[in-house]
Write a protein that holds these residues in place. Structure first.
Motif, PDB file in Angstrom:
ATOM      1  N   ILE A 182      48.111  31.680  33.931  1.00 31.28           N
ATOM      2  CA  ILE A 182      48.141  30.128  34.516  1.00 31.28           C
ATOM      3  C   ILE A 182      48.178  29.929  35.864  1.00 31.28           C
ATOM      4  O   ILE A 182      47.617  29.412  36.584  1.00 31.28           O
ATOM      5  N   GLU A 183      49.320  30.714  36.274  1.00 37.22           N
ATOM      6  CA  GLU A 183      49.722  30.969  37.788  1.00 37.22           C
ATOM      7  C   GLU A 183      48.741  31.318  38.670  1.00 37.22           C
ATOM      8  O   GLU A 183      48.322  30.823  39.673  1.00 37.22           O
ATOM      9  N   HIS A 184      47.801  32.395  38.230  1.00 38.97           N
ATOM     10  CA  HIS A 184      46.922  32.748  39.249  1.00 38.97           C
ATOM     11  C   HIS A 184      45.487  32.373  38.909  1.00 38.97           C
ATOM     12  O   HIS A 184      44.370  32.940  39.215  1.00 38.97           O
ATOM     13  N   CYS A 219      35.298  34.770  37.411  1.00 41.92           N
ATOM     14  CA  CYS A 219      35.559  33.315  37.743  1.00 41.92           C
ATOM     15  C   CYS A 219      35.513  32.781  36.084  1.00 41.92           C
ATOM     16  O   CYS A 219      36.231  32.113  35.413  1.00 41.92           O
ATOM     17  N   ALA A 220      34.430  33.008  35.495  1.00 41.17           N
ATOM     18  CA  ALA A 220      34.204  32.426  34.257  1.00 41.17           C
ATOM     19  C   ALA A 220      35.257  33.187  33.385  1.00 41.17           C
ATOM     20  O   ALA A 220      35.865  32.468  32.188  1.00 41.17           O
ATOM     21  N   LEU A 221      35.575  34.399  33.186  1.00 37.00           N
ATOM     22  CA  LEU A 221      36.410  34.929  32.131  1.00 37.00           C
ATOM     23  C   LEU A 221      37.735  34.478  32.474  1.00 37.00           C
ATOM     24  O   LEU A 221      38.618  34.361  31.466  1.00 37.00           O
ATOM     25  N   GLU A 222      37.989  34.299  33.968  1.00 37.56           N
ATOM     26  CA  GLU A 222      39.729  33.855  34.086  1.00 37.56           C
ATOM     27  C   GLU A 222      39.697  32.404  33.569  1.00 37.56           C
ATOM     28  O   GLU A 222      40.858  31.946  33.525  1.00 37.56           O
ATOM     29  N   HIS A 223      38.515  31.858  33.490  1.00 38.53           N
ATOM     30  CA  HIS A 223      38.759  30.442  33.178  1.00 38.53           C
ATOM     31  C   HIS A 223      39.003  30.179  31.545  1.00 38.53           C
ATOM     32  O   HIS A 223      39.873  29.707  31.132  1.00 38.53           O
ATOM     33  N   PHE A 224      38.301  31.259  30.836  1.00 38.22           N
ATOM     34  CA  PHE A 224      38.495  31.287  29.572  1.00 38.22           C
ATOM     35  C   PHE A 224      39.947  31.460  29.167  1.00 38.22           C
ATOM     36  O   PHE A 224      40.720  31.090  28.533  1.00 38.22           O
TER      37      PHE A 224
END
Ligand SMILES: [Fe+2]
Ligand SMILES: [Fe+2]
Length: 251
Positions: free
Chosen positions: A180-182, A141-146
């Motif tokens: 951005i989409e996922h 979650c944290a890395l997908e946020h970045f």
């Protein structure tokens, strides 16, 4: 009568999925720079900008493999909509990996040695893999946020990729759009996986993981960038100052 003025706490405290209900996550199977050469400083002939993206690209195959594994472990028992989004997320990340493996071959063809960068990623992800599966999911979650923040910036400000090799530019924009989409999928999976947790516990764990991930992500990429620049003969305090300028000031 009075009750109307008391906020509905179930609304406030039950987290809702972050992925919009009307969004269909669509994997787009595209290939980039397969039959063209990519020059050494492919981004505006700027060694710093090129090193920034190359250092990121080198981390993607292992990083995205880690994302896929950590989300997949929580797919079972999710509602059908989320399960479908997880499947689409996995397909997108697998395609990104395939294209970045190909892009990283261009990086290697330019004579860059990326073994040390790989080891760095192994070390960081190793920490998350050693712990419970839920920590790996929180790290994702944290890395997908970045990733989503970088992706948004990349698309919102065309100057970031101005002067890039066209195929490389197309690759990064394609990847950014799908990120951005996922961007909500890992987090929605986390919300489902921790649905029995108190809000405080969820906050404590995700905050702690975000702090650790922030440190490892930024120091790791800075080391990677410095390593690639050293191979261009760019070293010393001036190199670090220019890197900081590129990372913080412009762009
Ligand atoms: Fe990706
Ligand atoms: Fe992603």
């Amino acid at each position: 009568m009075f009750i109307r003025f008391i906020p509905d706490l179930s609304e406030v405290f039950v987290p809702k999925a972050t992925t919009p209900a009307d969004l269909a996550i669509t994997p787009r199977d595209r290939r980039f720079a397969r039959n063209t050469a990519v020059r050494r400083w492919w981004l505006a002939d700027d060694p710093y900008a090129t090193a920034f993206y190359n250092a990121l690209s080198v981390t993607f195959p292992k990083g995205e493999g880690f994302f896929v594994d950590s989300v997949r472990r929580f797919r079972e028992g999710t509602p059908p909509k989320l399960a479908g989004e997880i499947n689409a997320f996995i397909k997108q990340e697998v395609l990104h990996t395939r294209e970045h493996v190909a892009f990283n071959r261009h990086v290697a063809q330019q004579g860059y040695e990326t073994k040390r960068l790989d080891l760095d990623v192994d070390r960081s992800l190793g920490l998350a893999k050693k712990g419970p599966a839920i920590i790996a999911l929180a790290t994702t979650c944290a890395l997908e946020h970045f990733t989503a923040m970088l992706a948004h910036e990349l698309i919102a400000n065309p100057r970031h990729l101005a002067g890039a090799e066209p195929q490389a530019r197309a690759l990064w924009l394609w990847h950014a759009a799908e990120e951005i989409e996922h961007k909500g999928v890992a987090y929605d999976t986390w919300l489902h996986a921790t649905r029995d947790w108190s809000r405080l516990r969820r906050w404590a764990v995700k905050s702690a993981v975000m702090m650790g991930t922030t440190w490892l992500f930024f120091t790791g990429r800075a080391r990677g960038m410095a390593d690639l620049l050293r191979q261009d003969g760019i070293t010393g305090p001036r190199a670090w100052a220019r890197m900081a300028w590129y990372a913080v000031v412009r762009p």
